[in-house]
Design an enzyme around this catalytic site. Structure first.
Site, mmCIF file in Angstrom:
data_model
loop_
_atom_site.group_PDB
_atom_site.id
_atom_site.type_symbol
_atom_site.label_atom_id
_atom_site.label_comp_id
_atom_site.label_asym_id
_atom_site.label_seq_id
_atom_site.Cartn_x
_atom_site.Cartn_y
_atom_site.Cartn_z
ATOM 1 N N LYS A 1 68.444 -36.229 21.986
ATOM 2 C CA LYS A 1 67.680 -35.589 20.912
ATOM 3 C C LYS A 1 67.498 -34.110 21.237
ATOM 4 O O LYS A 1 67.229 -33.744 22.381
ATOM 5 C CB LYS A 1 66.307 -36.256 20.768
ATOM 6 C CG LYS A 1 65.372 -35.573 19.779
ATOM 7 C CD LYS A 1 63.965 -35.369 20.338
ATOM 8 C CE LYS A 1 63.908 -34.718 21.670
ATOM 9 N NZ LYS A 1 62.610 -34.201 22.100
ATOM 10 N N ASP B 1 58.523 -39.639 19.762
ATOM 11 C CA ASP B 1 59.891 -39.283 19.368
ATOM 12 C C ASP B 1 60.743 -40.493 18.988
ATOM 13 O O ASP B 1 61.870 -40.330 18.509
ATOM 14 C CB ASP B 1 60.604 -38.537 20.506
ATOM 15 C CG ASP B 1 60.094 -37.118 20.687
ATOM 16 O OD1 ASP B 1 59.338 -36.647 19.810
ATOM 17 O OD2 ASP B 1 60.439 -36.488 21.697
#
Length: 288
Positions: free
Chosen positions: A11, A140
C-alpha cells in the site's frame, strides 16, 4: 482441505491528511491509497469441518524482523473470520514477506486484507460484516481488502473507489535499511493544526497530479524528526530524471517517487541502489 495462494500488494499513501482526533484517541484522516505489484505471498489452507479452530496458525517467512506468530494482523483476521465460518474448522497461513514491515507500506494490513478477501469469499460472508472485521483488525485493512486505488476518510472505514486513475503508474520505493517507525508513536506526536477536509468529487479524479501537488503527508515532518534520513531519500528521488512527485508513504519510513516512464523509474532505482547501498530500493508498477 482447501488451499489458496494469494497476493497481498504493498500500500502507498499518495497523500495523507490528519483532519481531526476523536475522544477515543483515534485520528481521522483523508488520503489517496494505491497498491503496487510488489507483494507478499500467502498460502492459506482451510481444514476439514470439525477441525479444532484453536489450532489455527500463522507462519512468517523472509521477514526482516521477528513477528509474533500469535499476535499479528493475520491471526487477528483469521480469528474474527472464524466466528462467521459455516462449520468448525482451522486455518493455517504461511506469509512470504517481500514488503518491508513498519515502513508505511501496509505490509501487515495487506496480509490481513488478503485473508479477509479470501476467506470472506469462501465462506460467503456478507460484505458489511467483512468491512467491520477489516476495520477491527486495523485502520488500513478495509482499503486493503480490494487493493485498488481509493480515497479514504475517517479512521479508514469510508472508502470512495477511484473510477479513472489519471496518474503514471511507474513508481520507485526507497527505505533506509534497519530503520523502522511505529505508527501509533508517529501519530501521537501530531500536535499541530488539523488539515481542512477535502471536498472529494469525480472532478478530482480527472487530474490527480494537480490534487497531489495541492496535498501532502501530514506525518512526514514528524517522521523526519525520528529518522532524518527520510529527507535525504525524498531529495534523492526528486533529483532523478523523469521524477514527477516524491514524498513519504504512511507514517514512514518508506518514500515513493512517481516517474514519467518505466524506463526512467528502472534507471532511477539502479542509480539510487548503487549510490546508496544502505537503502532498500524497488521499482514497481501501481495496480489500477
Amino acid at each position: 482441505m482447501k488451499s489458496f495462494c494469494v497476493k497481498a500488494p504493498a500500500k502507498i499513501n499518495l497523500f495523507l491528511h490528519v483532519v481531526d482526533k476523536k475522544e477515543t484517541g483515534y485520528h481521522l484522516i483523508e488520503g489517496l491509497f494505491v497498491f503496487a505489484n510488489l507483494s507478499n505471498f500467502l498460502e492459506i489452507k482451510v481444514g476439514e469441518k470439525d477441525s479444532r479452530y484453536d489450532n489455527s496458525t500463522v507462519e512468517f517467512i523472509n521477514s526482516e524482523s521477528k513477528i509474533n506468530n500469535q499476535y499479528n494482523t493475520v491471526m487477528k483476521a483469521v480469528n474474527l473470520l472464524l466466528r462467521h465460518a459455516p462449520v468448525r474448522t482451522k486455518v493455517t497461513v504461511k506469509v512470504v514477506k517481500n514488503i518491508p514491515i513498519a515502513a508505511g507500506l501496509g505490509s501487515g494490513s495487506s496480509d490481513a486484507g488478503a485473508v479477509v478477501r479470501t476467506l470472506g469469499k469462501l465462506w460467503e460472508i456478507d460484505r458489511t460484516i467483512l468491512n467491520e472485521i477489516a476495520l477491527n483488525v486495523g485502520a488500513d485493512v478495509p482499503a486493503s481488502v480490494d487493493s485498488k486505488p481509493v480515497f479514504v476518510r475517517g479512521i479508514g472505514e469510508e472508502l470512495c473507489h477511484i473510477k479513472k486513475f489519471s496518474l503514471p503508474t511507474n513508481v520507485v520505493l526507497v527505505k533506509p535499511k534497519k530503520r523502522f517507525l511505529s505508527t501509533p508513536e508517529v501519530f501521537s506526536k501530531h500536535e499541530g493544526k488539523f488539515s481542512e477536509p477535502i471536498k472529494w468529487s469525480d472532478d478530482a479524479e480527472k487530474d490527480l497530479l494537480k490534487l497531489l501537488k495541492e496535498t501532502r503527508n501530514d506525518l512526514q515532518e514528524i517522521a523526519i524528526s525520528f529518522v532524518p534520513e527520510i529527507k535525504d531519500v525524498i531529495s534523492t528521488l526528486e533529483s532523478q530524471e523523469g521524477s514527477i512527485l516524491s514524498r513519504m508513504s504512511g507514517s514512514g519510513v518508506s518514500c515513493f517517487g512517481i516517474f514519467d516512464s518505466e524506463e526512467n523509474a528502472k534507471a532511477a532505482a539502479v542509480n539510487i541502489g548503487k549510490k546508496q547501498p544502505e537503502w532498500w530500493v524497488c521499482d514497481t508498477q501501481l495496480i489500477v
